[in-house]
Design an enzyme around this catalytic site. Structure first.
Site, PDB file in Angstrom:
ATOM      1  N   SER A   1      12.739 -47.765  19.591  1.00  0.00           N
ATOM      2  CA  SER A   1      13.030 -47.997  18.173  1.00  0.00           C
ATOM      3  C   SER A   1      12.915 -46.726  17.350  1.00  0.00           C
ATOM      4  O   SER A   1      13.398 -46.678  16.218  1.00  0.00           O
ATOM      5  CB  SER A   1      12.065 -49.043  17.606  1.00  0.00           C
ATOM      6  OG  SER A   1      10.726 -48.583  17.718  1.00  0.00           O
TER       7      SER A   1
ATOM      8  N   HIS B   1      18.890 -51.170  21.454  1.00  0.00           N
ATOM      9  CA  HIS B   1      17.733 -51.490  20.614  1.00  0.00           C
ATOM     10  C   HIS B   1      17.847 -52.880  20.008  1.00  0.00           C
ATOM     11  O   HIS B   1      18.649 -53.132  19.111  1.00  0.00           O
ATOM     12  CB  HIS B   1      17.593 -50.441  19.499  1.00  0.00           C
ATOM     13  CG  HIS B   1      16.430 -50.692  18.595  1.00  0.00           C
ATOM     14  ND1 HIS B   1      16.439 -50.407  17.247  1.00  0.00           N
ATOM     15  CD2 HIS B   1      15.197 -51.225  18.851  1.00  0.00           C
ATOM     16  CE1 HIS B   1      15.279 -50.755  16.721  1.00  0.00           C
ATOM     17  NE2 HIS B   1      14.512 -51.244  17.672  1.00  0.00           N
TER      18      HIS B   1
ATOM     19  N   GLU C   1      21.406 -52.521  18.302  1.00  0.00           N
ATOM     20  CA  GLU C   1      21.972 -51.185  18.113  1.00  0.00           C
ATOM     21  C   GLU C   1      22.270 -50.570  19.474  1.00  0.00           C
ATOM     22  O   GLU C   1      21.384 -50.473  20.331  1.00  0.00           O
ATOM     23  CB  GLU C   1      20.994 -50.306  17.337  1.00  0.00           C
ATOM     24  CG  GLU C   1      20.760 -50.786  15.919  1.00  0.00           C
ATOM     25  CD  GLU C   1      19.676 -50.010  15.182  1.00  0.00           C
ATOM     26  OE1 GLU C   1      19.841 -49.759  13.982  1.00  0.00           O
ATOM     27  OE2 GLU C   1      18.652 -49.662  15.818  1.00  0.00           O
TER      28      GLU C   1
ATOM     29  N   ASN D   1      16.399 -48.951  10.766  1.00  0.00           N
ATOM     30  CA  ASN D   1      15.178 -48.318  10.264  1.00  0.00           C
ATOM     31  C   ASN D   1      15.487 -47.160   9.323  1.00  0.00           C
ATOM     32  O   ASN D   1      14.667 -46.811   8.463  1.00  0.00           O
ATOM     33  CB  ASN D   1      14.311 -47.842  11.427  1.00  0.00           C
ATOM     34  CG  ASN D   1      13.550 -48.986  12.064  1.00  0.00           C
ATOM     35  OD1 ASN D   1      13.195 -49.955  11.406  1.00  0.00           O
ATOM     36  ND2 ASN D   1      13.319 -48.902  13.365  1.00  0.00           N
TER      37      ASN D   1
END
Length: 507
Positions: free
Chosen positions: A121, A142, A154, A192
């Site tokens: 991550s 991910h 992802e 993120n």
């Protein structure tokens, strides 16, 4: 239909690994489970079997289906047992050295055409693959917790990743019932990275003493439509998870001001006040329920003064109509009378700056946030300046609460609360597009599915106007003198010529 990867391995059987194993088995793959902890792979199989048996008891699936799914899970003891797998997904501890060592071992075991994938991550896929002889067959894959419910994944291309590997992983994600988004290897990937503005800007607002945690949460839920406010969200994810991510992305981008963390979360993490799981974070929790302070009622004011509206106010015509609907006495002269509430509605500027520039009496001047159409919000937000009289503040509060809509009164802030947070979110998303990290379409998909925003960040910019967002950012940069608020070239150019942010012709 032939499944993309008939035999896969999951290395690391914690919550993330189990979740990936679950959806892989449900997609039809034979799933081999490996964990460094003795007995962990068997325990993961048993936990998934129990989960499927509960679905049988609820009538959600048939008993033979649960049996078939469990039969697709194969705990193994060593990496050598994975030699026949078409795909190996790593879901171990977030340490670069540990991941590199695992993939070096796997490279010596699996077939030459097997695909290697990391569920990292926060680490660079390129760096993880640097230790391999054939880094081109390694990609990021991910997922988000809980995997069965969080439907975005992802697919990350490292610097040397073969594009065909990402294409194959994206196709497999669809077979699993997930939505893949393609992204280049950058800190934070899409979700993120794009999510940095929500929490960090809210922390800056608190740090300036503009409003408390609960007020900011209420404003962003009621004005924008976020499911959770930033402090509710940080309590849920816990600061021992979210603060290190803030610091990691900030440092990986060489101290980019847009991602600057806050001393507030650093201090609370040091004190163990990390969130709901320990019973105390930005809120206290009793039996799992947040103890949110009640809002003070609107003041009772019998005689509300007339209201004069600045000619430079945002949504001025709508503001006049709102005042009429609320029964206000409206002054229309070139300047306010000595008795009037002087109402300003700036974009990006604070009330103090507007009062000085427009030569208004600051004691009678109060601001209202009109970035978003009043009819589309559940809350109005007023801002005082340091000289605003208490009677003026109370009168404005009472007036705007007349129809029963919630009103928050905050201290002076360039961009109020909503403008600051929304503009920061849109700006960071625009810079992701500027850098070519992903397509605008994949960015919108990743954020709405991965973060649960009511709109994608680019759609937010379109809904409330790219030129308005630009004005907020330019003016906030003037107020604060901080390069954090410098507009992305992608936003500045598209906004300047009136192009949509979210609907972009692909090259």
């Amino acid at each position: 239909m032939k499944i993309q990867f008939p035999n896969i391995a999951i290395v690391g059987t914690g919550a993330m690994g189990r979740g990936i194993a679950q959806i892989a088995a449900q997609a039809g793959s034979q799933v081999f489970l490996l964990d460094a902890n003795p007995g962990a792979a068997d325990a993961a199989r048993a936990a998934l079997q129990e989960q499927w048996n509960k679905l049988v008891a609820k009538g959600r699936i048939e008993a033979d289906q649960a049996t078939a799914l469990t039969a697709r899970l194969h705990p193994v003891k060593t990496a050598a047992d994975l030699a026949a797998c078409d795909l190996v997904v790593e879901a171990i501890v977030e340490r670069l050295d540990a991941k590199q060592a695992l993939f070096v071992e796997l490279e010596g075991v699996v077939r030459a055409d097997a695909v290697l994938a990391t569920n990292t991550s926060s680490l660079s896929v390129t760096a993880i693959g640097a230790a391999l002889k054939r880094p081109e067959r390694l990609a990021g894959f991910h997922f988000f917790n809980p995997v069965p419910l969080m439907k975005v994944v992802e697919v990350i291309a490292g610097l040397k990743t073969d594009p065909a590997i990402c294409t194959a992983l994206a196709a497999y994600a669809k077979e699993m019932g997930h939505t893949p988004v393609q992204v280049q290897d950058t800190p934070g990937f899409i979700v993120n990275h794009a999510g940095r503005g929500f929490g960090t800007e809210a922390l800056r607002i608190v740090g300036e003493g503009v409003a408390d945690f609960a007020t900011i949460d209420r404003i962003l839920r009621d004005q924008v439509g976020f499911k959770l406010g930033p402090f509710e969200l940080m309590d849920l994810t816990a600061l021992d998870v979210s603060h290190p991510v803030m610091e990691s992305i900030y440092r990986q981008y060489y101290d980019e001001p847009r991602f600057r963390p806050s001393v507030i979360t650093a201090q609370r993490l040091a004190g163990g006040v990390v969130g709901k799981k320990v019973g105390e974070g930005f809120y206290r929790y009793v039996e799992g329920m947040a103890q949110v302070p009640a809002e003070a009622p609107a003041p009772v004011v019998n005689d509300i003064p007339p209201v004069w509206v600045s000619p430079r106010a945002a949504r001025r015509a709508e503001l006049y109509q709102l005042l009429k609907d609320l029964g206000a006495t409206i002054e229309t002269g070139q300047s306010p009378s000595p008795q009037a509430i002087t109402l300003v509605a700036p974009l990006g500027f604070d009330v103090t700056t507007v009062a000085v520039v427009e030569r208004l009496d600051p004691a009678r001047t109060i601001g209202i946030d009109m970035l978003i159409d009043d009819a589309a919000t559940k809350r109005r937000v007023l801002a005082t300046n340091p000289a605003t009289r208490v009677d003026i503040r109370n009168a404005a509060h009472a007036l705007f609460a007349r129809d029963g809509k919630a009103v928050s009164v905050i201290r002076d802030s360039g961009g109020f609360v909503t403008q600051r947070v929304v503009a920061t979110i849109v700006n960071i998303a625009s810079d992701i597009c500027q850098q070519g990290i992903c397509t605008p379409k994949d960015l919108e998909t990743a954020v709405t599915l991965g973060l649960g925003y009511p709109l994608g960040p680019l759609a937010m910019g379109d809904r409330w106007g790219p030129t308005n967002i630009l004005e907020v950012l330019f003016n906030m940069q003037t107020v604060y003198g901080d390069t954090r608020y410098r507009p992305s070239p992608w936003l500045r150019r598209r906004g300047a010529i009136g192009l949509s942010l979210s609907h972009v012709e692909e090259d």
